[in-house]
Scaffold this motif. Structure first.
Motif, PDB file in Angstrom:
ATOM      1  N   GLN A 110      42.389  32.439  37.429  1.00 56.38           N
ATOM      2  CA  GLN A 110      41.415  33.496  37.692  1.00 56.38           C
ATOM      3  C   GLN A 110      40.078  32.872  38.042  1.00 56.38           C
ATOM      4  OE1 GLN A 110      41.656  36.037  34.186  1.00 56.38           O
ATOM      5  NE2 GLN A 110      42.101  37.747  35.544  1.00 56.38           N
ATOM      6  N   LEU A 111      39.548  33.238  39.171  1.00 54.97           N
ATOM      7  CA  LEU A 111      38.247  32.719  39.589  1.00 54.97           C
ATOM      8  C   LEU A 111      37.145  33.568  38.977  1.00 54.97           C
ATOM      9  CD1 LEU A 111      38.461  31.872  43.378  1.00 54.97           C
ATOM     10  CD2 LEU A 111      38.209  30.296  41.464  1.00 54.97           C
ATOM     11  N   LYS A 112      36.122  32.896  38.480  1.00 52.41           N
ATOM     12  CA  LYS A 112      34.992  33.636  37.907  1.00 52.41           C
ATOM     13  C   LYS A 112      33.870  33.745  38.940  1.00 52.41           C
ATOM     14  CE  LYS A 112      35.809  32.756  33.080  1.00 52.41           C
ATOM     15  NZ  LYS A 112      36.367  31.468  32.665  1.00 52.41           N
ATOM     16  N   CYS A 113      33.462  34.973  39.187  1.00 53.67           N
ATOM     17  CA  CYS A 113      32.507  35.230  40.270  1.00 53.67           C
ATOM     18  C   CYS A 113      31.255  35.930  39.728  1.00 53.67           C
ATOM     19  CB  CYS A 113      33.113  36.142  41.331  1.00 53.67           C
ATOM     20  SG  CYS A 113      34.700  35.590  41.937  1.00 53.67           S
ATOM     21  N   MET A 114      30.152  35.674  40.410  1.00 55.86           N
ATOM     22  CA  MET A 114      28.929  36.391  40.082  1.00 55.86           C
ATOM     23  C   MET A 114      28.221  36.813  41.370  1.00 55.86           C
ATOM     24  SD  MET A 114      25.802  35.450  37.530  1.00 55.86           S
ATOM     25  CE  MET A 114      24.716  34.439  38.466  1.00 55.86           C
ATOM     26  N   ILE A 115      27.716  38.034  41.371  1.00 57.55           N
ATOM     27  CA  ILE A 115      26.960  38.567  42.505  1.00 57.55           C
ATOM     28  C   ILE A 115      25.473  38.331  42.240  1.00 57.55           C
ATOM     29  CG2 ILE A 115      26.567  40.638  43.922  1.00 57.55           C
ATOM     30  CD1 ILE A 115      29.544  40.152  43.649  1.00 57.55           C
ATOM     31  N   CYS A 116      24.759  37.753  43.207  1.00 54.21           N
ATOM     32  CA  CYS A 116      23.325  37.480  43.052  1.00 54.21           C
ATOM     33  C   CYS A 116      22.543  38.059  44.222  1.00 54.21           C
ATOM     34  CB  CYS A 116      23.052  35.976  43.072  1.00 54.21           C
ATOM     35  SG  CYS A 116      23.651  35.109  41.663  1.00 54.21           S
ATOM     36  N   GLY A 117      21.272  38.343  43.967  1.00 56.84           N
ATOM     37  CA  GLY A 117      20.408  38.764  45.069  1.00 56.84           C
ATOM     38  C   GLY A 117      19.156  39.448  44.562  1.00 56.84           C
ATOM     39  N   PRO A 154      41.219  44.307  40.423  1.00 56.49           N
ATOM     40  CA  PRO A 154      42.633  44.451  40.781  1.00 56.49           C
ATOM     41  C   PRO A 154      43.144  43.233  41.554  1.00 56.49           C
ATOM     42  CG  PRO A 154      41.377  46.416  41.387  1.00 56.49           C
ATOM     43  CD  PRO A 154      40.386  45.393  40.959  1.00 56.49           C
ATOM     44  N   ASP A 155      42.235  42.435  42.112  1.00 55.19           N
ATOM     45  CA  ASP A 155      42.646  41.262  42.885  1.00 55.19           C
ATOM     46  C   ASP A 155      42.615  39.981  42.056  1.00 55.19           C
ATOM     47  OD1 ASP A 155      42.670  42.713  45.546  1.00 55.19           O
ATOM     48  OD2 ASP A 155      40.623  43.064  44.885  1.00 55.19           O
ATOM     49  N   LYS A 156      42.641  40.147  40.723  1.00 53.38           N
ATOM     50  CA  LYS A 156      42.713  39.011  39.811  1.00 53.38           C
ATOM     51  C   LYS A 156      41.491  38.102  39.887  1.00 53.38           C
ATOM     52  CE  LYS A 156      47.658  38.943  39.146  1.00 53.38           C
ATOM     53  NZ  LYS A 156      47.816  40.261  39.803  1.00 53.38           N
ATOM     54  N   LEU A 157      40.349  38.711  40.080  1.00 52.03           N
ATOM     55  CA  LEU A 157      39.107  37.955  39.969  1.00 52.03           C
ATOM     56  C   LEU A 157      38.450  38.366  38.657  1.00 52.03           C
ATOM     57  CD1 LEU A 157      37.693  38.608  43.542  1.00 52.03           C
ATOM     58  CD2 LEU A 157      38.944  36.578  42.773  1.00 52.03           C
ATOM     59  N   MET A 158      37.646  37.436  38.098  1.00 54.22           N
ATOM     60  CA  MET A 158      36.824  37.790  36.952  1.00 54.22           C
ATOM     61  C   MET A 158      35.402  37.916  37.470  1.00 54.22           C
ATOM     62  SD  MET A 158      38.636  37.757  34.114  1.00 54.22           S
ATOM     63  CE  MET A 158      37.870  37.036  32.673  1.00 54.22           C
ATOM     64  N   LEU A 159      34.789  39.037  37.154  1.00 56.27           N
ATOM     65  CA  LEU A 159      33.489  39.330  37.730  1.00 56.27           C
ATOM     66  C   LEU A 159      32.513  39.622  36.596  1.00 56.27           C
ATOM     67  CD1 LEU A 159      32.412  39.806  40.620  1.00 56.27           C
ATOM     68  CD2 LEU A 159      32.911  42.222  40.291  1.00 56.27           C
ATOM     69  N   LEU A 160      31.335  38.987  36.645  1.00 52.51           N
ATOM     70  CA  LEU A 160      30.308  39.354  35.672  1.00 52.51           C
ATOM     71  C   LEU A 160      29.837  40.772  35.993  1.00 52.51           C
ATOM     72  CD1 LEU A 160      27.693  36.566  34.930  1.00 52.51           C
ATOM     73  CD2 LEU A 160      29.304  37.662  33.385  1.00 52.51           C
TER      74      LEU A 160
END
Ligand code: GDP
Length: 270
Positions: A110-117, A154-160
């Motif tokens: 599982q990839l851990k992702c973060m949205i920034c901006g 649902p796409d098996k990502l881990m999202l903060l």
């Protein structure tokens, strides 16, 4: 949003802390102002991460200029993926997920992702589109700043579940003006008229046809105050007979721009 040195330092610390756990940083900027809405300091944090740049709200931006920006970012940055993005378009979301998975070079489960901006570029909208309907709460993981939640998509990502909020750069007054056009920094009623006048100057120079069509006016060789008058007149924005309401005309122009009613417009060129 008001930013002070204290806020900036805190935001800085928080992002650094969160990034320790992150595989992929998804940076969101506004496609209509890709440089002014980008915080250059983010590169200090992402040099050892996978980095995706979304030129979001591409549906509101000038498609030709957007392509120039894609080329410019490819040439001038080390960012792995640069995408034109519309956070409400499901096909874009599918493409984004594909690109994220392509960056999974270590084959993690599982990839851990973060949205920034910076504020108002569409971070929350991007998060919601990735989560979809299934808002599974996974709960706190050890080592995560208290209160942080991970969401599995649902796409098996881990999202903060909370975005990394970056502060815009204020040193350049032109950037400040640009951010006011986008609504990323607050303006007062008094300032609105100046902000709208500057926007109108740009629109007259680059997008005259769009202005003529939307407001049913002719620009001919009108000077800027005359164009303002023509818009006010066309929309019946009067204070009293013979006197136009500049505040309401300014608000109209700024809202029409923000909502994409003037057309697909990019306010900054590479
Ligand atoms: P945040 O402050 O960065 O989290 O921004 P939000 O997600 O709250 O979005 C700010 C505004 O931009 C909202 O009104 C969204 O509906 C709108 N928005 C976000 N993404 C897009 C997009 O791709 N296209 C358009 N047209 N509007 C968008």
């Amino acid at each position: 949003i008001q930013w002070y040195p204290g806020h900036m330092a805190k935001a800085n610390r928080e992002i650094k802390e969160k990034l320790k756990l992150i595989d992929v940083v998804i940076e969101v900027v506004d496609a209509r102002l890709p440089l002014s809405s980008k915080n250059p300091e983010i590169n200090q944090y992402t040099w050892n991460k996978q980095h995706i740049l979304l030129l979001n709200k591409a549906d509101l931006a000038d498609p030709d200029v957007s392509q120039d920006w894609i080329d410019w970012f490819k040439k001038n940055t080390d960012i792995q993926e640069i995408m034109l993005y519309d956070a409400f378009d499901r096909r874009h979301k599918t493409e984004l997920v594909k690109q994220i998975q392509r960056l999974n070079v270590k084959n993690k489960a599982q990839l851990k992702c973060m949205i920034c901006g910076i504020p108002n570029v569409g971070k929350s909208t991007v998060i919601n589109s990735l989560i979809g309907k299934k808002k599974t709460q996974v709960g706190n993981k050890p080592g995560v700043t208290k209160g942080q939640q991970w969401l599995s998509t649902p796409d098996k990502l881990m999202l903060l579940d909370t975005p990394g909020i970056l502060w815009p750069k204020f040193e350049d007054p032109l950037v400040g003006l640009h951010l006011a056009w986008l609504g990323s920094i607050k303006d007062t009623i008094y300032e609105k008229e100046n902000i709208a006048a500057d926007l109108l100057k740009y629109l007259v120079a680059y997008y005259p046809d769009e202005l003529e069509v939307l407001y049913k006016i002719t620009l001919d060789d009108k000077n800027l105050p005359e164009v303002f008058d023509a818009i006010a007149k066309s929309r019946g924005l009067l204070l009293r007979a013979g006197e136009y309401d500049y505040t309401r005309t300014s608000v109209l122009l700024l809202n029409d721009f923000k909502n994409g009613r003037i057309g697909r417009i990019t306010l900054e060129r590479p």
